[in-house]
Design an enzyme around this catalytic site. Structure first.
Site, PDB file in Angstrom:
ATOM      1  N   GLY A   9       8.878 -44.250  15.222  1.00 46.96           N
ATOM      2  CA  GLY A   9       8.198 -44.550  14.006  1.00 46.96           C
ATOM      3  C   GLY A   9       6.683 -45.058  14.398  1.00 46.96           C
ATOM      4  N   GLY A  11       4.329 -45.591  12.205  1.00 43.30           N
ATOM      5  CA  GLY A  11       3.757 -46.366  11.256  1.00 43.30           C
ATOM      6  C   GLY A  11       2.965 -47.458  11.498  1.00 43.30           C
ATOM      7  CB  SER A  12       2.295 -50.476   9.329  1.00 41.69           C
ATOM      8  OG  SER A  12       2.141 -49.730   8.169  1.00 41.69           O
ATOM      9  NE  ARG A  33       7.957 -38.510   9.375  1.00 43.14           N
ATOM     10  CZ  ARG A  33       8.635 -38.689   8.075  1.00 43.14           C
ATOM     11  NH1 ARG A  33       9.659 -38.139   7.932  1.00 43.14           N
ATOM     12  NH2 ARG A  33       7.824 -39.361   7.199  1.00 43.14           N
ATOM     13  CB  ALA A 139       2.331 -54.086  10.425  1.00 41.71           C
ATOM     14  CE  LYS A 188      11.342 -59.709   4.105  1.00 43.42           C
ATOM     15  NZ  LYS A 188       9.975 -59.272   4.460  1.00 43.42           N
ATOM     16  CG  ASP A 241      10.086 -62.325   6.812  1.00 38.63           C
ATOM     17  OD1 ASP A 241       9.116 -62.020   6.369  1.00 38.63           O
ATOM     18  OD2 ASP A 241      11.271 -61.255   6.978  1.00 38.63           O
ATOM     19  NE  ARG A 252       5.408 -52.593   2.808  1.00 42.41           N
ATOM     20  CZ  ARG A 252       5.367 -51.809   3.744  1.00 42.41           C
ATOM     21  NH1 ARG A 252       4.548 -50.716   3.863  1.00 42.41           N
ATOM     22  NH2 ARG A 252       6.308 -52.282   4.978  1.00 42.41           N
TER      23      ARG A 252
HETATM   24  N1  LIG Z   1       4.592 -53.419   7.730  1.00 34.32           N
HETATM   25  C1  LIG Z   1       5.141 -54.513   8.010  1.00 34.32           C
HETATM   26  O1  LIG Z   1       4.433 -55.307   7.895  1.00 34.32           O
HETATM   27  C2  LIG Z   1       6.544 -54.942   8.502  1.00 34.32           C
HETATM   28  C3  LIG Z   1       6.814 -56.035   8.968  1.00 34.32           C
HETATM   29  C4  LIG Z   1       8.321 -56.192   9.360  1.00 34.32           C
HETATM   30  C5  LIG Z   1       9.166 -55.339   9.285  1.00 34.32           C
HETATM   31  N2  LIG Z   1       8.836 -53.983   8.765  1.00 34.32           N
HETATM   32  C6  LIG Z   1       9.844 -53.076   8.538  1.00 34.32           C
HETATM   33  O2  LIG Z   1       9.367 -51.857   9.386  1.00 34.32           O
HETATM   34  C7  LIG Z   1       9.945 -50.847   8.937  1.00 34.32           C
HETATM   35  C8  LIG Z   1       8.846 -50.034   8.891  1.00 34.32           C
HETATM   36  O3  LIG Z   1       7.866 -50.203   8.204  1.00 34.32           O
HETATM   37  P1  LIG Z   1       6.382 -49.725   8.291  1.00 34.32           P
HETATM   38  O4  LIG Z   1       5.437 -50.865   7.373  1.00 34.32           O
HETATM   39  O5  LIG Z   1       5.989 -49.433   9.597  1.00 34.32           O
HETATM   40  O6  LIG Z   1       6.378 -48.325   7.351  1.00 34.32           O
HETATM   41  P2  LIG Z   1       5.252 -47.210   7.480  1.00 34.32           P
HETATM   42  O7  LIG Z   1       5.608 -46.249   6.269  1.00 34.32           O
HETATM   43  O8  LIG Z   1       3.800 -47.678   7.644  1.00 34.32           O
HETATM   44  O9  LIG Z   1       5.708 -46.464   8.769  1.00 34.32           O
HETATM   45  C9  LIG Z   1       7.213 -45.634   8.828  1.00 34.32           C
HETATM   46  C10 LIG Z   1       6.807 -44.548   9.863  1.00 34.32           C
HETATM   47  O10 LIG Z   1       7.910 -44.068   9.894  1.00 34.32           O
HETATM   48  C11 LIG Z   1       7.757 -42.465   9.989  1.00 34.32           C
HETATM   49  N3  LIG Z   1       9.153 -41.967   9.643  1.00 34.32           N
HETATM   50  C12 LIG Z   1       9.589 -41.863   8.526  1.00 34.32           C
HETATM   51  N4  LIG Z   1      10.997 -41.137   8.680  1.00 34.32           N
HETATM   52  C13 LIG Z   1      10.768 -40.700   9.981  1.00 34.32           C
HETATM   53  C14 LIG Z   1      11.648 -40.231  10.514  1.00 34.32           C
HETATM   54  N5  LIG Z   1      12.913 -39.594   9.984  1.00 34.32           N
HETATM   55  N6  LIG Z   1      11.402 -39.799  11.715  1.00 34.32           N
HETATM   56  C15 LIG Z   1      10.559 -40.115  12.571  1.00 34.32           C
HETATM   57  N7  LIG Z   1       9.659 -40.884  11.699  1.00 34.32           N
HETATM   58  C16 LIG Z   1       9.751 -41.214  10.541  1.00 34.32           C
HETATM   59  C17 LIG Z   1       6.743 -42.407   9.113  1.00 34.32           C
HETATM   60  O11 LIG Z   1       6.074 -41.002   9.471  1.00 34.32           O
HETATM   61  C18 LIG Z   1       5.807 -43.636   9.291  1.00 34.32           C
HETATM   62  O12 LIG Z   1       5.135 -43.301  10.266  1.00 34.32           O
HETATM   63  C19 LIG Z   1      10.422 -51.004   7.492  1.00 34.32           C
HETATM   64  O13 LIG Z   1      11.941 -51.109   7.480  1.00 34.32           O
HETATM   65  C20 LIG Z   1       9.818 -52.339   7.233  1.00 34.32           C
HETATM   66  O14 LIG Z   1      10.575 -53.139   6.352  1.00 34.32           O
HETATM   67  C21 LIG Z   1       7.612 -53.782   8.346  1.00 34.32           C
END
Ligand SMILES: NC(=O)c1ccc[n+]([C@@H]2O[C@H](COP(=O)([O-])OP(=O)(O)OC[C@H]3O[C@@H](n4cnc5c(N)ncnc54)[C@H](O)[C@@H]3O)[C@@H](O)[C@H]2O)c1
Length: 335
Positions: A9, A11-12, A33, A139, A188, A241, A252
């Site tokens: 992943g 993402g963030s 991806r 993040a 939370k 948290d 969010r």
């Molecule tokens: N953003 C935060 O501050 C934060 C903090 C703590 C925990 N989290 C947790 O982390 C998890 C991810 O959150 P985020 O904020 O990074 O989300 P995000 O949307 O920023 O990133 C998610 C990433 O996962 C990728 N993804 C989705 N489905 C996929 C798949 N099947 N295969 C490969 N990649 C895939 C997406 O392309 C994206 O890049 C969540 O469960 C969230 O609760 C986030």
């Protein structure tokens, strides 16, 4: 030092954690991806979709998740995808997860199975070496190196020891009740939605902290019933948290509550993905509570408002005055 960590992943949170732990591992591989994001991380040291202004450390590389992913060389694999995607992604890579430590940061409860992410990961990978890391962790602040506390949840204490080195950039506390640490992250989010709803109507400080306190009491009542960790209420995954998510507009789930309260979006809000994970967890948490005989009036009221069965003002009336009682005819006895 761990030689190689894979993060699923890009993402963030995946990118932020890659940056944060890259000084404590020889190499971090981000699995994404999108080919253009992978190229940009490898060629420009930048994830343009999430942190366009952040120069990633040179030992962070990226690969496409599809095809030959090369996870076999990683000692630890961190899952940072939306909770709704965890089962399918772990299923797809399960062969490469044997003998690795699997770390999850995804927060959610599968519905209707009511399984946490570690339970899903175990089911799909058959690997019991699972830990979670959870705390007051936005993040972007993790990515830019700000101080942050986190709880490492691990049923096997030897895994906590190993991970305290990798996550040494955090102020850490520990719990051997992995499931309870994960459930803190689900609860939370639910109460953060409630806090947003409440604050959209009742915004002064006394009102805000009164409601937060009521939510925290309900959350602690739940945890007291299901957790073997008697200290969990003061840990980063719980108190920290909860406060971060319920108080800060960057959250969010709090934003979802505010938008519902102000009638900006219509509920139920069903968009898939990570954006408002808490909305999908509300029913799950209520059902899990019921299984354990835990009464959850506030979570139930949040669900009622989220699903258009009640207004916030009715909900507040109920919270202040208690649920309507049946009026019974008073029997007046003579002298
Ligand atoms: N953003 C935060 O501050 C934060 C903090 C703590 C925990 N989290 C947790 O982390 C998890 C991810 O959150 P985020 O904020 O990074 O989300 P995000 O949307 O920023 O990133 C998610 C990433 O996962 C990728 N993804 C989705 N489905 C996929 C798949 N099947 N295969 C490969 N990649 C895939 C997406 O392309 C994206 O890049 C969540 O469960 C969230 O609760 C986030």
């Amino acid at each position: 030092m761990i030689s190689r960590v894979g993060i699923i992943g890009a993402g963030s949170m995946g990118t932020a954690l890659a940056q944060r732990i890259s000084s404590r591992a020889e190499e971090v591989i981000l699995y994404g991806r999108k080919q253009e994001v992978v190229n940009s991380i490898n060629d420009e040291r930048c994830n343009p979709d999430y942190f366009p202004g952040l120069l990633l450390n040179p030992n962070i590389r990226a690969r496409l998740i599809a095809g030959n992913h090369g996870l076999e060389d990683c000692q630890a694999v961190l899952i940072a995808v939306p909770s709704s995607e965890v089962r399918s992604i772990v299923h797809a890579i399960s062969h490469d997860l044997a003998n690795k430590v699997i770390i999850t940061v995804s927060k959610g409860l599968e519905y209707p199975s009511l399984k946490t992410m570690s339970e899903i990961i175990f089911e799909e990978s058959n690997n019991p070496n699972i830990v979670c890391i959870s705390g007051p962790n936005f993040a972007d602040e993790i990515a830019y190196g700000h101080i942050a506390g986190a709880t490492i949840g691990a049923a096997d204490p030897s895994l906590s020891t190993m991970l305290s080195d990798l996550f040494g950039g955090f102020i850490l506390d520990f719990s051997d009740d992995l499931r309870a640490v994960e459930l803190c992250g689900v609860l939370k989010n639910v109460y953060a939605i409630g806090a947003g709803m409440w604050d959209s109507v009742y915004g002064n400080y006394n009102e805000h902290y009164t409601f937060l306190n009521m939510c925290y009491k309900e959350m602690c009542r739940f945890l007291r019933e299901i957790s073997s960790d008697r200290e969990i209420f003061t840990k980063f995954c719980c108190f920290g948290d909860f406060n971060l998510t319920a108080n800060v507009d960057k959250s969010r789930n709090r934003t979802l509550g505010l938008m519902v309260g102000k009638n900006i979006i219509k509920t139920p809000y069903l968009e898939p993905g990570v954006t408002f994970e808490g909305s999908k967890s509300v029913e799950g948490i209520i059902e899990l509570g019921a299984r354990h005989g835990i009464d959850m009036p506030i979570a139930t009221l949040i669900s009622d408002v989220l699903n258009g069965r009640s207004s916030i003002r009715n909900t507040v009336e109920t919270l202040i005055r208690g649920p309507p009682r049946r009026t019974s005819r008073r029997v007046v006895r003579a002298g």
